[in-house]
Motif scaffolding. Structure first.
Motif, short mmCIF file in Angstrom:
data_model
loop_
_atom_site.label_atom_id
_atom_site.label_comp_id
_atom_site.label_asym_id
_atom_site.label_seq_id
_atom_site.Cartn_x
_atom_site.Cartn_y
_atom_site.Cartn_z
N ILE A 64 -57.83 66.22 -61.16
CA ILE A 64 -57.00 65.16 -61.74
C ILE A 64 -57.77 63.85 -61.86
O ILE A 64 -57.78 63.20 -62.91
CB ILE A 64 -55.73 64.95 -60.88
CG1 ILE A 64 -54.88 66.22 -60.89
CG2 ILE A 64 -54.92 63.76 -61.39
CD1 ILE A 64 -53.78 66.22 -59.83
N PHE A 65 -58.42 63.43 -60.77
CA PHE A 65 -59.07 62.11 -60.72
C PHE A 65 -60.54 62.15 -61.11
O PHE A 65 -61.15 61.11 -61.33
CB PHE A 65 -58.96 61.53 -59.31
CG PHE A 65 -57.60 61.01 -58.94
CD1 PHE A 65 -57.32 59.64 -59.01
CD2 PHE A 65 -56.60 61.86 -58.51
CE1 PHE A 65 -56.07 59.16 -58.66
CE2 PHE A 65 -55.34 61.38 -58.16
CZ PHE A 65 -55.08 60.03 -58.24
N LYS A 66 -61.12 63.36 -61.14
CA LYS A 66 -62.55 63.55 -61.41
C LYS A 66 -63.42 63.02 -60.27
O LYS A 66 -64.64 62.86 -60.43
CB LYS A 66 -62.99 62.88 -62.73
CG LYS A 66 -62.12 63.22 -63.93
CD LYS A 66 -62.00 64.71 -64.16
CE LYS A 66 -61.13 65.01 -65.38
NZ LYS A 66 -60.80 66.44 -65.49
N ASN A 67 -62.82 62.73 -59.13
CA ASN A 67 -63.57 62.32 -57.95
C ASN A 67 -62.73 62.55 -56.71
O ASN A 67 -61.49 62.59 -56.80
CB ASN A 67 -64.00 60.84 -58.04
CG ASN A 67 -62.81 59.89 -57.97
OD1 ASN A 67 -62.36 59.50 -56.89
ND2 ASN A 67 -62.27 59.52 -59.14
N CYS A 68 -63.37 62.74 -55.58
CA CYS A 68 -62.66 62.91 -54.31
C CYS A 68 -63.66 62.73 -53.18
O CYS A 68 -64.76 63.30 -53.20
CB CYS A 68 -62.01 64.29 -54.23
SG CYS A 68 -61.15 64.60 -52.69
N THR A 69 -63.29 61.94 -52.17
CA THR A 69 -64.15 61.67 -51.03
C THR A 69 -63.45 62.09 -49.75
O THR A 69 -62.25 61.83 -49.59
CB THR A 69 -64.49 60.17 -50.94
OG1 THR A 69 -65.12 59.76 -52.15
CG2 THR A 69 -65.41 59.88 -49.76
N THR A 70 -64.17 62.75 -48.86
CA THR A 70 -63.62 63.08 -47.55
C THR A 70 -63.81 61.88 -46.62
O THR A 70 -64.93 61.43 -46.39
CB THR A 70 -64.31 64.31 -46.95
OG1 THR A 70 -64.11 65.42 -47.83
CG2 THR A 70 -63.74 64.64 -45.58
N VAL A 71 -62.70 61.35 -46.12
CA VAL A 71 -62.73 60.18 -45.25
C VAL A 71 -62.89 60.58 -43.79
O VAL A 71 -63.65 59.97 -43.04
CB VAL A 71 -61.45 59.34 -45.44
CG1 VAL A 71 -61.40 58.18 -44.46
CG2 VAL A 71 -61.35 58.84 -46.88
#
Length: 411
Positions: A362-369
């Motif tokens: 959906i966002f074209k990005n994702c970071t594991t916090v």
């Protein structure tokens, strides 16, 4: 996905809500069919009837198919149930003119002569509903409760007898049974709220009976509280807020922010509102309303100009008895549509649910916090399409430091 309900001569086309959701789950179950079949087999005449926990309107549409003038009152705590029932009545050309709607805290009308009920997953909430019925139903009223056969046991029948009246269960049909309760006419006191505290965050929590994690801090919320996002945020949404604990702590972290609490459960929204007042979180330096509370289906009906810069989300992966990820999908899609450019979605979920795949799509990005053995916190940022194209163009045009070596090895 099956959309055609056919039982005892009744034919209906039914969809879950929203009908566009990516789900292979149907909008009714065999317990709905069993209740309708029971009424047809016993030749039940139309009478002033209360329907409780009708997920998407199968029972309501079934009774109105038998008689379009059947007087009905519908009680639900879920906004998706209300919207889904309305959608399915319209789809089947059934009028809602004879319907009265109440939520789980509204005063029930007098004069109810029959009750149809689906057994909810939350048995504390079920006990609450029985006690609520005991306050208005005269002795001798019939209450029919549909449920999976495996959910019905001696303890459940004793709970019904203790809170409403003597109960017995039918024979099994399609792995379901219908419980018949004859009310004893004795009113029971409603349960009080469940109160507890989170001293490390200086928060007091009060929950109504149908709120997730009603008597303690759930471990998903715990890791989220310990890992709030960094930045300057002015408009924050606690999406699927439950008792509101994420939004409450967000206000502690960002005192200049306005917090918007949204949940499908009316009891959850009411609990969040009570907890906001209980914890006295309004910033005296700000003017006007600093929190809003919406009983709604995700962000479906928010004003089009509403553009938050942070959405906090602990998505449910159950809807009633069904295990499903479509609610998370809808939450993520709604978040992407509503966030302002550069806004952040901050999500906690069980590791095995693989929310990172959905967020990247959906966002074209994702970071594991952050992550532990069971949960993971993920963050996705809304970036405009133009900004994404520039970023991708920059990445493809800049030479990779290993490109020459890669090319040589490839040759």
């Amino acid at each position: 996905m099956t959309t055609q309900l056919s039982v005892s001569g009744i034919e209906l086309e039914l969809f879950r809500y929203p009908s566009r959701q990516e789900s292979n789950l149907q909008a009714w179950d065999a317990a709905d069919e069993h209740l309708i079949k029971h009424l047809v087999d016993t030749e039940q005449a139309p009478t002033n009837t209360l329907i409780v926990n009708d997920n998407f309107g199968a029972l309501t549409a079934g009774l109105l198919s038998i008689n379009p003038d059947w007087p009905l009152t519908l009680e639900t705590d879920a906004k998706t149930s209300l919207l889904g029932t309305t959608q399915n009545l319209s789809r089947n050309q059934l009028s809602a003119d004879s319907l009265t709607w109440v939520n789980s805290r509204d005063e029930l009308p007098q004069g109810i002569q029959l009750v149809l009920m689906k057994l909810p997953k939350n048995l504390n909430y079920f006990s609450h509903q029985l006690k609520r019925l005991s306050q208005v139903l005269p002795a001798g009223t019939q209450v029919f409760i549909g449920a999976k056969a495996k959910s019905i046991n001696k303890s459940l029948l004793e709970t019904i007898s203790r809170n409403l009246g003597a109960a017995s269960a039918s024979l099994t049909w399609k792995k379901t049974r219908v419980i018949t309760c004859i009310t004893d006419g004795k009113p029971r006191a409603l349960p009080t709220t469940i109160d507890w505290s989170v001293p490390e965050f200086n928060l007091k929590i009060s929950n109504l009976s149908n709120v997730f994690a009603a008597n303690k801090l759930d471990i998903g919320a715990r890791i989220m509280l310990d890992n709030m996002p960094k930045g300057e945020f002015k408009s924050i949404v606690d999406l699927g807020c439950g008792n509101g604990i994420l939004g409450l702590h967000a206000k502690q972290c960002f005192p200049d922010a306005y917090i918007h609490f949204i949940d499908d459960s009316e009891m959850a929204v009411t609990s969040a509102k009570a907890n906001w007042a209980l914890n006295k979180l309004d910033n005296p330096e700000l003017v006007g309303q600093q929190a809003t509370f919406a009983w709604d289906d995700c962000l479906t009906n928010m004003n089009e100009g509403f553009r938050p810069d942070l959405i906090l989300c602990n998505p449910p992966f159950h809807q009633g008895e069904a295990i499903t990820d479509h609610i998370a999908w809808q939450m993520f899609l709604d978040a992407f549509r509503r966030l302002k450019n550069g806004g952040i979605l901050h999500v906690v979920g069980n590791r095995h649910l693989a929310y990172h795949v959905k967020l990247k799509r959906i966002f074209k990005n994702c970071t594991t916090v952050e992550s532990n053995g069971k949960f993971v916190i993920l963050q996705a940022q809304k970036i405009s399409k133009k900004a994404q194209e520039l970023e991708q163009s920059s990445a493809t045009s800049a030479p990779h430091p290993q490109s020459a070596l890669y090319g040589a090895a490839k040759r």
